[in-house]
Design a protein around this motif. Structure first.
Motif, PDB file in Angstrom:
ATOM      1  N   LYS A   1       5.435   2.397 -15.510  1.00 10.04           N
ATOM      2  CA  LYS A   1       6.682   3.078 -15.622  1.00 10.04           C
ATOM      3  C   LYS A   1       7.991   2.251 -16.110  1.00 10.04           C
ATOM      4  CE  LYS A   1       9.201   5.721 -12.287  1.00 10.04           C
ATOM      5  NZ  LYS A   1       9.299   6.314 -10.726  1.00 10.04           N
ATOM      6  N   TYR A   2       7.982   1.022 -15.512  1.00 13.45           N
ATOM      7  CA  TYR A   2       9.086   0.078 -15.746  1.00 13.45           C
ATOM      8  C   TYR A   2       9.123  -0.749 -16.796  1.00 13.45           C
ATOM      9  CZ  TYR A   2      10.830   2.590 -11.604  1.00 13.45           C
ATOM     10  OH  TYR A   2      11.027   3.425 -10.487  1.00 13.45           O
ATOM     11  N   HIS A   3       7.837  -0.582 -17.525  1.00 11.80           N
ATOM     12  CA  HIS A   3       7.594  -1.868 -18.648  1.00 11.80           C
ATOM     13  C   HIS A   3       7.658  -3.066 -18.209  1.00 11.80           C
ATOM     14  CE1 HIS A   3       8.108   1.949 -20.991  1.00 11.80           C
ATOM     15  NE2 HIS A   3       9.403   1.924 -20.327  1.00 11.80           N
ATOM     16  N   ILE A   4       6.787  -3.447 -17.346  1.00  7.11           N
ATOM     17  CA  ILE A   4       6.773  -4.519 -16.563  1.00  7.11           C
ATOM     18  C   ILE A   4       5.309  -5.361 -16.820  1.00  7.11           C
ATOM     19  CG2 ILE A   4       6.700  -6.038 -14.549  1.00  7.11           C
ATOM     20  CD1 ILE A   4       8.604  -3.728 -13.423  1.00  7.11           C
ATOM     21  N   LYS A   5       5.276  -6.571 -17.188  1.00  5.61           N
ATOM     22  CA  LYS A   5       3.925  -7.231 -17.350  1.00  5.61           C
ATOM     23  C   LYS A   5       3.371  -7.376 -15.882  1.00  5.61           C
ATOM     24  CE  LYS A   5       1.688 -11.024 -19.536  1.00  5.61           C
ATOM     25  NZ  LYS A   5       1.920 -12.378 -20.466  1.00  5.61           N
ATOM     26  N   LEU A   6       2.076  -7.427 -15.805  1.00  8.13           N
ATOM     27  CA  LEU A   6       1.269  -7.631 -14.550  1.00  8.13           C
ATOM     28  C   LEU A   6       0.200  -8.636 -14.980  1.00  8.13           C
ATOM     29  CD1 LEU A   6       0.685  -7.009 -11.812  1.00  8.13           C
ATOM     30  CD2 LEU A   6      -1.139  -5.298 -12.526  1.00  8.13           C
ATOM     31  N   ILE A   7       0.264  -9.628 -14.042  1.00  7.74           N
ATOM     32  CA  ILE A   7      -0.692 -10.945 -14.017  1.00  7.74           C
ATOM     33  C   ILE A   7      -1.395 -10.687 -12.665  1.00  7.74           C
ATOM     34  CG2 ILE A   7      -1.071 -13.213 -13.894  1.00  7.74           C
ATOM     35  CD1 ILE A   7       1.419 -13.496 -15.744  1.00  7.74           C
TER      36      ILE A   7
ATOM     37  N   GLU B   1      12.112  -0.798  -8.939  1.00  5.37           N
ATOM     38  CA  GLU B   1      13.424  -0.125  -9.475  1.00  5.37           C
ATOM     39  C   GLU B   1      14.487  -0.878  -9.178  1.00  5.37           C
ATOM     40  OE1 GLU B   1      15.394   4.185 -10.244  1.00  5.37           O
ATOM     41  OE2 GLU B   1      14.021   3.970  -8.502  1.00  5.37           O
ATOM     42  N   LEU B   2      14.656  -1.421  -8.071  1.00 11.32           N
ATOM     43  CA  LEU B   2      15.994  -1.966  -7.741  1.00 11.32           C
ATOM     44  C   LEU B   2      15.819  -3.470  -8.415  1.00 11.32           C
ATOM     45  CD1 LEU B   2      18.467  -2.128  -5.894  1.00 11.32           C
ATOM     46  CD2 LEU B   2      17.155  -3.130  -4.011  1.00 11.32           C
TER      47      LEU B   2
ATOM     48  N   THR C   1       0.953  -1.082  -0.055  1.00  8.81           N
ATOM     49  CA  THR C   1       0.084  -0.042   0.022  1.00  8.81           C
ATOM     50  C   THR C   1       1.022   1.332  -0.006  1.00  8.81           C
ATOM     51  OG1 THR C   1      -0.053   0.245   2.391  1.00  8.81           O
ATOM     52  CG2 THR C   1      -1.837  -1.193   1.271  1.00  8.81           C
ATOM     53  N   ASP C   2       2.000   1.075   0.020  1.00 10.70           N
ATOM     54  CA  ASP C   2       3.097   2.102   0.199  1.00 10.70           C
ATOM     55  C   ASP C   2       3.871   2.336  -1.144  1.00 10.70           C
ATOM     56  OD1 ASP C   2       5.195   4.030   0.332  1.00 10.70           O
ATOM     57  OD2 ASP C   2       5.483   3.593   2.522  1.00 10.70           O
ATOM     58  N   SER C   3       3.271   3.312  -1.904  1.00  8.87           N
ATOM     59  CA  SER C   3       3.650   3.424  -3.467  1.00  8.87           C
ATOM     60  C   SER C   3       5.162   3.765  -3.725  1.00  8.87           C
ATOM     61  CB  SER C   3       2.737   4.400  -4.284  1.00  8.87           C
ATOM     62  OG  SER C   3       3.097   5.765  -3.535  1.00  8.87           O
ATOM     63  N   GLN C   4       5.684   4.388  -2.518  1.00 10.02           N
ATOM     64  CA  GLN C   4       7.036   4.730  -2.659  1.00 10.02           C
ATOM     65  C   GLN C   4       8.098   3.689  -2.671  1.00 10.02           C
ATOM     66  OE1 GLN C   4       7.549   7.981  -0.070  1.00 10.02           O
ATOM     67  NE2 GLN C   4       7.763   9.471  -1.360  1.00 10.02           N
ATOM     68  N   LYS C   5       7.636   2.846  -1.470  1.00 12.61           N
ATOM     69  CA  LYS C   5       8.404   1.617  -1.037  1.00 12.61           C
ATOM     70  C   LYS C   5       8.240   0.368  -2.262  1.00 12.61           C
ATOM     71  CE  LYS C   5       8.342   1.779   3.832  1.00 12.61           C
ATOM     72  NZ  LYS C   5       7.823   1.216   5.097  1.00 12.61           N
ATOM     73  N   VAL C   6       7.090   0.554  -2.903  1.00 10.70           N
ATOM     74  CA  VAL C   6       6.698  -0.329  -3.946  1.00 10.70           C
ATOM     75  C   VAL C   6       7.767  -0.233  -5.194  1.00 10.70           C
ATOM     76  CG1 VAL C   6       5.090  -1.356  -5.732  1.00 10.70           C
ATOM     77  CG2 VAL C   6       4.544  -1.148  -3.467  1.00 10.70           C
TER      78      VAL C   6
END
Length: 725
Positions: free
Chosen positions: A329-335, A286-287, A276-281
């Motif tokens: 933002k990072y061009h990742i696929k979401l399932i 990104e890492l 629920t913490d967008s900054q941490k996610v």
């Protein structure tokens, strides 16, 4: 490099590549794709670019040799005994065709071009080595003094490891031919005989810091593609400590680089991340930069969602919004894992991908809204499925079947709903379906065919687990409480139909009573039937001792376990035989402890990653080597060669369980080829290069665990009996 014209290159490609599973099921592993070309095509191209002509190359084939024999314009030599021998015999066959300086390399190697040029440029006997800070079990270590190789082999623990490319002068080729011709060297790695050769002639070492990687497993293949920028593919599973998330994590971990995260920090199995913490996610993504996120986290209980709508909305919807934005933002696929509860269940037809959704409870509302958010992101997949059941381990949340089993075991009467119709799906088969769907986008359905209510399912569970079905009673007063009465998901070509509850419940029953938990998987401090697991294993070792031939026992100097899987069995065997128990193979305390790792798959890898032989306990000894079972035989073969390299006089392999005849059909173990599918039991001693291999007979093993009710031994049974578990 004019001298290149007067040399030969031997490429060893006879092996089966069992560690790669299905990837090498129908082809040699050197035919794996590595970018636009296969591994062997890459090697041949580099050799040609370096000035080596095809006529100078000898390719040793074996497994699926028809895939290689006529494909390349090089000389081929066939090893008909590839399943029973190792690379020493393949090298022996190749060197019969050689009367020149020779470069030898394995066909499963990928390397930088500079590595090949360095080795082709040698003018003396030279082995290629690399500095590895963490010596790993199975690696070939090298001891060097004044740039001369003093010792080489899998028994050598060193930060300098042999990288499977060697340059030989002609006179050394002749010397090695003689050594390889000795029968004792036929069924082992060529490093055994090479260790003797380096003591008789001068070998130098070329140490490289360039990239060179051997591909023996899925992990190696993925790591190599990542290192060479061929493919950088990893998967992140959210909710990896949950029922479905944990299963998806472990199934995919067999083939891919997978990371898992969990919301709660206790128990600390996976790294915890507050979704629920967008900054941490965003910081985490990104890492780690996964290519796919499989989102299994959330609240799946309708009652909890109705009781706390704010929490349900935050965890089932707001988290999805955060993930979608990060993926975009990072061009990742979401399932996204969704549910059949997005439908109202009031129509008689099946529900298709495009059927209008009208949820009947707040849980369904949150999942419908989450679907809308995800479907607006083009690189996504929504997977709808009905109620889940299955088994990971004893920390699972209580699913419906487990609740029924526990109540029936206490002879409690259960009153169950007989109105709502469901199509339960087994988490193992859901995970395999998700794996098969990784490349898909849009919406898919995963469901089973056989309809049931909780009442009919409960009676089936009672029947399958041997309980009195009279204890299952219909709850005539039950109401649906804002739940859909009957949702059957439509299955088309892109969807997945999995086992119905008849077969699924059979699988669950066998998973809960799997013999593998007793012999290997469970901690020895755990209990089964109020009896310590370590004690069971100790007694199985004693039982094996009762059936071993007296003439073999009289030869023994010691009983030695493969750590740590063979410890308790070896102690029991030593007690029964009255032969010293010796731990000549150890895992140093300095190694990483498995409990320090959050990644469960990495735990298993680490547990088996460091075995160090102690030559003083091995040299000139006749040893009974004990491990829990033989499945693929990869671990045991490496250990046997370690013992031989340390000067063991004779080795007897002693297995306290029966011959493993069948692959596990209950998804407990990975799908992998068993050693005894290729090699008959009588030839195992040749394969391992030992005096004999002894197994416990099935009937004696069955008697030893007779107090373990309903245990599943299908993988060990000498006959397939599907009625008996």
């Amino acid at each position: 490099m004019d001298w290149i014209e007067d040399m030969k290159v031997v490429i060893l490609a006879a092996g089966k590549g069992s560690g790669l599973g299905n990837l090498a099921a129908h082809q040699p592993k050197c035919m794996l794709q590595f970018g636009p070309e296969t591994i062997i095509e890459r090697q041949l191209r580099m050799l040609r670019q370096a000035g080596v002509d095809d006529s100078q190359i000898i390719l040793v084939t074996g497994y699926r040799q028809e895939k290689l024999a006529d494909k390349f314009p090089v000389q081929t030599v066939y090893n008909p005994y590839y399943a029973e021998t190792d690379n020493a015999y393949s090298l022996f066959l190749a060197l019969q065709q050689v009367d020149e300086d020779t470069l030898i390399l394995d066909s499963d190697l990928v390397f930088d071009e500079s590595v090949l040029l360095v080795m082709l440029g040698q003018k003396e006997n030279t082995v290629l080595a690399k500095n590895n800070d963490n010596y790993s079990y199975g690696a070939t270590g090298i001891v060097v003094k004044s740039n001369h190789v003093e010792e080489i082999g899998k028994h050598v623990q060193s930060s300098l490891t042999y990288e499977s490319i060697i340059y030989l002068k002609k006179d050394t080729v002749d010397l090695w031919k003689e050594e390889l011709a000795k029968p004792k060297n036929a069924q082992t790695w060529y490093s055994i005989s090479l260790n003797k050769i380096v003591k008789e002639t001068v070998f130098r070492v070329a140490v490289t810091d360039e990239r060179i990687m051997g591909i023996d497993t899925y992990f190696d293949y993925i790591a190599a593609k990542r290192s060479f920028k061929i493919e950088d593919f990893s998967i992140l599973v959210t909710g990896a400590s949950g029922l479905l998330g944990k299963k998806v994590f472990h199934i995919l971990k067999r083939r891919y680089t997978v990371n898992g995260i969990q919301h709660k920090a206790v128990p600390q199995v996976f790294p915890s991340l507050n979704l629920t913490d967008s900054q941490k996610v965003n910081a985490y993504i990104e890492l780690n930069r996964p290519q796919i996120i499989i989102h299994t986290a959330g609240i799946a209980e309708p009652e909890i969602c109705d009781q706390d709508k704010d929490m349900a909305r935050e965890l089932n919807l707001e988290v999805v919004k955060i993930l979608v934005e990060a993926c975009r933002k990072y061009h990742i696929k979401l399932i996204l894992i969704s549910t059949d509860y997005v439908f109202d269940g009031e129509r008689s037809q099946e529900y298709s991908h495009t059927t209008e959704r009208h949820p009947k409870n707040y849980y369904g509302e949150t999942k419908k809204a989450a679907e809308d958010v995800v479907s607006a992101y083009e690189n996504s997949l929504i997977i709808r499925m009905p109620i889940l059941y299955g088994y990971n381990d004893d920390t699972d949340k209580l699913t419906f079947p487990i609740k029924v089993i526990q109540s029936l075991a206490q002879r409690q009467t259960l009153y169950l709903d007989n109105k709502q119709i469901r199509y339960p799906v087994l988490i193992d088969e859901v995970a395999f379906s998700i794996e098969a769907a990784l490349a898909k986008t849009g919406i898919i359905h995963i469901t089973s065919e056989f309809p049931c209510t909780k009442y009919t399912w409960g009676r089936l569970i009672a029947q399958k687990f041997g309980f009195d079905s009279v204890l299952i009673q219909e709850d005539t007063k039950s109401k649906l409480h804002n739940r859909p009465s009957h949702v059957k998901l439509e299955v088309v070509d892109r969807d997945y139909l999995v086992s119905d509850i008849q077969r699924g419940t059979d699988i669950l029953r066998k998973q809960l009573h799997c013999v593998f938990k007793l012999i290997y998987k469970s901690d020895p401090t755990a209990y089964a039937n109020e009896k310590n697991i370590g004690s069971y294993r100790y007694q199985l070792g004693m039982a094996l001792g009762k059936v071993l031939p007296a003439n073999m026992v009289n030869e023994l100097d010691c009983v030695m376990p493969v750590p740590s899987s063979g410890l308790y069995y070896a102690m029991g065997l030593a007690t029964e035989l009255k032969v010293p128990y010796v731990q000549g193979l150890v895992k140093p305390d300095a190694s990483v402890r498995s409990f320090q790792l959050a990644d469960l798959a990495l735990r298993e890898q680490t547990i088996r990653s460091k075995i160090v032989p102690l030559p003083d306990f091995i040299q000139d000894k006749t040893i009974a080597l004990v491990d829990e079972a033989i499945f693929t035989g990869i671990t045991l073969k490496v250990v046997c060669d370690m013992l031989k390299a340390c000067g063991a006089r004779k080795i007897y392999i002693c297995i306290p369980t029966p011959v493993c005849n069948y692959r596990c059909r209950q998804y407990i173990q990975p799908e992998r080829e068993l050693l005894l599918e290729d090699i008959c039991e009588e030839k195992l001693k040749n394969y391992f290069g030992v005096a004999e291999v002894y197994f416990q007979v099935y009937e004696k093993f069955e008697q030893s665990i007779a107090d373990m009710a309903n245990i599943c031994c299908e993988c060990f049974e000498g006959r397939r009996n599907t009625d008996k578990v």
